[in-house]
Design an enzyme around this catalytic site. Sequence first.
Site, PDB file in Angstrom:
ATOM      1  CB  THR A   1      -0.924  -0.001   1.240  1.00 41.64           C
ATOM      2  OG1 THR A   1      -1.516  -1.299   1.356  1.00 41.64           O
ATOM      3  CG2 THR A   1      -2.006   1.048   1.123  1.00 41.64           C
TER       4      THR A   1
ATOM      5  CE1 TYR B   1       2.097  -8.882   3.224  1.00 39.57           C
ATOM      6  CE2 TYR B   1       3.550  -7.055   2.752  1.00 39.57           C
ATOM      7  CZ  TYR B   1       2.309  -7.639   2.666  1.00 39.57           C
ATOM      8  OH  TYR B   1       1.300  -6.980   2.036  1.00 39.57           O
TER       9      TYR B   1
ATOM     10  CE  LYS C   1       1.586  -6.705   5.692  1.00 37.75           C
ATOM     11  NZ  LYS C   1       0.227  -6.888   5.185  1.00 37.75           N
TER      12      LYS C   1
ATOM     13  CB  THR D   1      -1.489 -10.635   3.317  1.00 46.25           C
ATOM     14  OG1 THR D   1      -1.100  -9.670   4.290  1.00 46.25           O
ATOM     15  CG2 THR D   1      -2.467  -9.957   2.375  1.00 46.25           C
TER      16      THR D   1
ATOM     17  N   GLY E   1      -3.945  -9.806   7.341  1.00 45.54           N
ATOM     18  CA  GLY E   1      -3.753  -8.814   6.286  1.00 45.54           C
ATOM     19  C   GLY E   1      -4.895  -8.608   5.318  1.00 45.54           C
TER      20      GLY E   1
ATOM     21  CG  ASP F   1      -7.728  -4.185   4.544  1.00 48.29           C
ATOM     22  OD1 ASP F   1      -6.784  -4.920   4.875  1.00 48.29           O
ATOM     23  OD2 ASP F   1      -7.576  -3.065   4.026  1.00 48.29           O
ATOM     24  CD  GLU F   2     -10.691  -7.552   1.168  1.00 48.64           C
ATOM     25  OE1 GLU F   2      -9.833  -7.708   2.072  1.00 48.64           O
ATOM     26  OE2 GLU F   2     -10.394  -7.290   0.006  1.00 48.64           O
TER      27      GLU F   2
ATOM     28  CB  SER G   1      -5.055  -1.070   1.785  1.00 46.95           C
ATOM     29  OG  SER G   1      -4.225  -2.088   1.293  1.00 46.95           O
TER      30      SER G   1
END
Length: 287
Positions: A47, A135, A161, A163, A186, A188-189, A205
């Site tokens: 991001t 990550y 992290k 994601t 990671g 957001d949804e 983000s």
Amino acid sequence: VKEIKGVIPALMTVFDENENVYEKGMRELVSYLLKEGVEGFYLTGSTGEGFLMNESERKQVVEIVLDEVGGRVPVIVHVGAISTKISIELARHAEAAGADAISSVPPFYWRFTPEHIFNYYKDISDAVSLPMIVYNVPLAGIMGLDLIKRLASIDGVKGIKFTATSHHEISMIKNEIGNEFMVYSGADEMAVSGLLHGADGIIGSFYNLMPEMFLKISQLVKEERLTEAMAIQKEAVSIIMYALKKDYYSVMKVALRWMGVDAGYVRRPFMNIQGKEEEELKAGFID
Ligand code: NAY
């Protein structure tokens, strides 16, 4: 990394119209997010358009943000690069500048083996005393539990992290590596899901644009008020889905501008939303 928890925006880098790092806007965004109550920052990641910047620009962003934050919340610096040598340089800089942790995607583009990836994290971790947060991101190739366990055996590696779009691995990581190994969700949804699977925090983000919704979600999950948490999550998802139809870093930047925060422009090849397109976007947001 114990104290790095909660809602952590993967901070956007603010560029001016000519694609230069725009210090004033950068500071404005950071100070806005601190006022909203975010609990940390993650710099120069996806991001943050980190891979669109050269090393000295990345260092510049780190210095500006650390100065603006002034120790109020922890700052994680993404130092990922394909070359270990460059990552080490960025990690040393982050340490000297006063960051609280570093993070990195695994080396990508070439087909690196688990051995290469292990050495990559080991070499960076050995070069600094900051904790390293691995990550795991689909674009660089999701790493499986076996490799994650090996990486967790490296002295400086203190968390991950995560994601990915499935979350049972988060509880597995916690069970098999130990609860002190930090996990940040990671997607957001699926913030609620990540937190329920045991994530210590969420890095993403959309915490640049709507931190208040996710701070509320995080609070409600702690209080086990899950129906209320899910109601906010669903609302957030509809905004995210709308933003994802375009270059969403640009969507977030223009939407912040409507709110009075000068979050500047994206760097090419991302495309800025302007003019008629911006008006249409705004009308859609209001609906
Ligand atoms: C970073 O480094 O910028 C992040 O932590 C962002 C994590 C994001 N995932 C990816 C694949 O970029 O915030 C998410 C993502 O943008 C969001 O869930 C929308 O899909």
